[in-house]
Scaffold this active site. Structure first.
Site, mmCIF file in Angstrom:
data_model
loop_
_atom_site.group_PDB
_atom_site.id
_atom_site.type_symbol
_atom_site.label_atom_id
_atom_site.label_comp_id
_atom_site.label_asym_id
_atom_site.label_seq_id
_atom_site.Cartn_x
_atom_site.Cartn_y
_atom_site.Cartn_z
ATOM 1 N N GLU A 457 0.815 -1.218 0.000
ATOM 2 C CA GLU A 457 0.000 0.000 0.000
ATOM 3 C C GLU A 457 0.847 1.266 0.000
ATOM 4 O O GLU A 457 0.503 2.265 0.610
ATOM 5 C CB GLU A 457 -0.973 0.017 1.190
ATOM 6 N N GLY A 458 1.943 1.230 -0.724
ATOM 7 C CA GLY A 458 2.845 2.381 -0.803
ATOM 8 C C GLY A 458 4.005 2.196 0.145
ATOM 9 O O GLY A 458 3.838 2.239 1.368
#
Length: 605
Positions: A457-458
């Site tokens: 997620e990043g």
């Protein structure tokens, strides 16, 4: 943990006051407690006992089906039965209209009991929530509604083998499915071809269908694809085709499992390489996976960020709860493990009884560090959830400020727990010593599971670039100023309290240092110079935010003398004495735009 949750929800965040708002008028502390009680029980009975099973019996593909332990199916069936997938939705959607703050607190039990098994639900909720924000009424009624009911689960498909986090390099293509492609009631219909990597929950048989949300590029009027992220559109690609009434047609879409990824941790969640349109199936008699566009052409990344931002707070919560599980395990061990004697004359007597290791100063240091990380991280995650509730149900002015606060806090809510609650897990292993390094105790699994959270997620680096490169400077720094305003309010309140004035001064100094470093980083206006040390900036910013959170919590227990209040004061003192001083070193390289990492050459390694 329940006492901590109750304190954060009711004493600090005052969530019971939300029942005065029309959306939450049917609720009370009793209904909130009932939700927490139910989730705590399900997590204790259906998830926690099988966390090790999910780790050891990792997903297996026999060429046709993916096999998961029966306990995973049973745990998720119990979660679906609880109604938590739709907890925050309208009554008309079968939801409870529960505040997100309470929903997140309830889900914390599942993340702590088995973060990997709980991952399927988190992804499904995020997928369905995105469709409620950006999908058509039919897409909401067919896809989102069946996800909220637990009949279908969902995924997000962004990364590709050659692209990773660089979404501008996505190569998956979507072509309009004939001249009447926009006449399908489920949405404009396309045919997708490409590959997606690292897809959590991408293949399983827990539910009868899987709803993939896929980023892909479509051709423009000239037949060419718009380069970069502006060319990305978003598509619903179900594993099995469905009709406009939400019933399976009996036809398999052309989405195939190319292989399972075998991971360090988080093994209870399938993670896949998926092929779209490889030709194994020909849905509706043609090549390519059938997908229905969500939103306008080229709006894919904007739509997907709705799910990504929600997922980032969820990832932060998952990291916190893994840290919390390790903290509780190491605390219990330290309270029953005898080893060593006092560093006194009496302690030199080998015949004297050993003392419990929790009496040793260094063990207390490691436990205090864990407590400050996990309880502070939990407070931060719930604070962000409270901001979301304010954004959706507060006054127009409060909603605007909440949005600004979320802009700047989301990278911290994702990254800070991912780094420091992982450190908490490392300290838990250290408290147990050699036993912590074995599979006889759960702390090694908590560390392995948590190591993912700095990546998905990043990544940490992406969160740092987002914070320093965009969030703190956008709109003339409005988001940073909103946060600074909240922190200064806390500083002023704490400055009037005996015993907290020194901490208030230290926090004010840290905030000023972050502001000065932000300006100096961008002094030349050159992104390459400003962002080379974005990660140390992220670390300093996160520690400043956490120092603020801990001062808030210290204010919330002011006047109390019970053990829980004393523990929170000790954790606040620890953070200011041992952690906050770190920011000077982190910010020094940011302020002078230290060129070393930019100038380092490949051959020098």
């Amino acid at each position: 943990m329940r006492d901590t949750l109750d304190f954060l929800l009711y004493d600090w965040l005052q969530v019971q006051s939300l029942q005065d708002r029309p959306r939450f008028a049917d609720h009370s502390r009793e209904t909130f407690d009932a939700v927490l009680d139910t989730c705590e029980r399900i997590a204790r009975e259906k998830f926690a006992p099988f966390n090790r099973v999910a780790d050891l019996e990792e997903p297996r593909f026999d060429g046709e089906r993916v096999h998961l332990p029966a306990s995973t199916h049973a745990a998720l069936a119990a979660y679906v039965e609880s109604g938590m997938l739709a907890a925050a939705q309208d009554h008309e959607q079968g939801g409870m209209q529960l505040p997100l703050t309470v929903e997140m607190a309830a889900n914390a039990f599942f993340s702590k009991a088995s973060v990997a098994m709980g991952g399927y639900a988190m992804l499904t909720q995020g997928n369905a929530n995105l469709l409620m924000a950006h999908g058509t009424p039919t897409q909401q009624a067919v896809f989102a509604a069946n996800e909220f009911s637990g009949r279908w689960f969902g995924t997000m498909c962004l990364s590709e083998p050659q692209a990773g986090s660089s979404l501008s390099d996505v190569a998956t293509r979507a072509e309009p499915d004939g001249e009447t492609f926009d006449a399908d009631p489920l949405g404009p219909r396309y045919r997708l071809t490409g590959h997606k990597m690292w897809i959590s929950g991408g293949e399983h048989e827990i539910t009868e269908n899987i709803v993939h949300l896929v980023l892909a590029k479509i051709p423009g009027s000239d037949g060419k694809v718009v380069p970069g992220v502006k060319g990305l559109s978003l598509f619903i690609v179900p594993k099995h085709l469905v009709d406009p009434q939400g019933q399976l047609t009996g036809e398999r879409n052309d989405v195939s499992l190319a292989g399972l990824n075998h991971k360090l941790g988080y093994r209870g969640t399938t993670n896949c390489l998926l092929n779209f349109g490889e030709g194994r199936h020909r849905p509706l008699g043609k090549a390519g996976a059938v997908g229905y566009r969500v939103g306008r052409p080229g709006d894919g990344l904007r739509c997907m960020f709705h799910m990504m931002n929600e997922a980032r707070i969820g990832v932060g919560l998952g990291a916190v709860m893994l840290g919390y599980a390790g903290y509780e395990a190491s605390l219990a061990y330290a309270r029953q493990r005898p080893q060593g004697r006092p560093l006194t004359a009496a302690g030199k007597d080998a015949a004297a009884p050993q003392r419990l290791i929790i009496e040793h100063a260094d063990i207390k240091r490691m436990l205090l560090a864990q407590k400050s990380y996990v309880e502070g991280g939990l407070a931060l995650a719930l604070y962000c959830a409270r901001l979301v509730d304010e954004q959706h149900t507060g006054s127009p002015e409060a909603a605007v400020e909440a949005q600004l606060m979320l802009e700047v806090l989301t990278p911290i809510a994702k990254s800070w727990p991912s780094e420091w609650c992982l450190e908490a897990n490392s300290l838990a292993i250290q408290v147990l010593g050699g036993y912590g390094y074995t599979r006889d105790f759960p702390v090694e699994q908590y560390w392995r599971d948590n190591r993912l959270n700095m990546i998905h997620e990043g990544t940490h680096g992406i969160q740092a670039l987002d914070l320093l490169g965009r969030k703190v400077v956008m709109d003339g720094g409005k988001a940073l100023m909103a946060l600074a305003g909240r922190i200064n309010q806390t500083v002023q309140r704490a400055g009037q309290v005996a015993g907290l004035a020194t901490a208030a001064t230290a926090l004010a100094g840290a905030l000023g240092a972050v502001g000065a470093a932000t300006k100096k980083a961008w002094a030349t206006g050159e992104p390459e110079e400003a962002l080379a040390n974005a990660t140390p900036y992220l670390q300093a910013f996160g520690h400043t935010v956490m120092a603020w959170i801990w001062l808030e919590l210290a204010l919330a227990v002011e006047g109390r003398s019970d053990d829980a209040a004393q523990g929170k004061r000790a954790a606040q003192r620890y953070f200011y004495a041992y952690e906050l001083p770190r920011i000077a070193a982190w910010l020094s390289v940011v302020e002078r735009r230290e060129p070393l990492v930019r100038e380092m050459q490949d051959g020098w390694f």
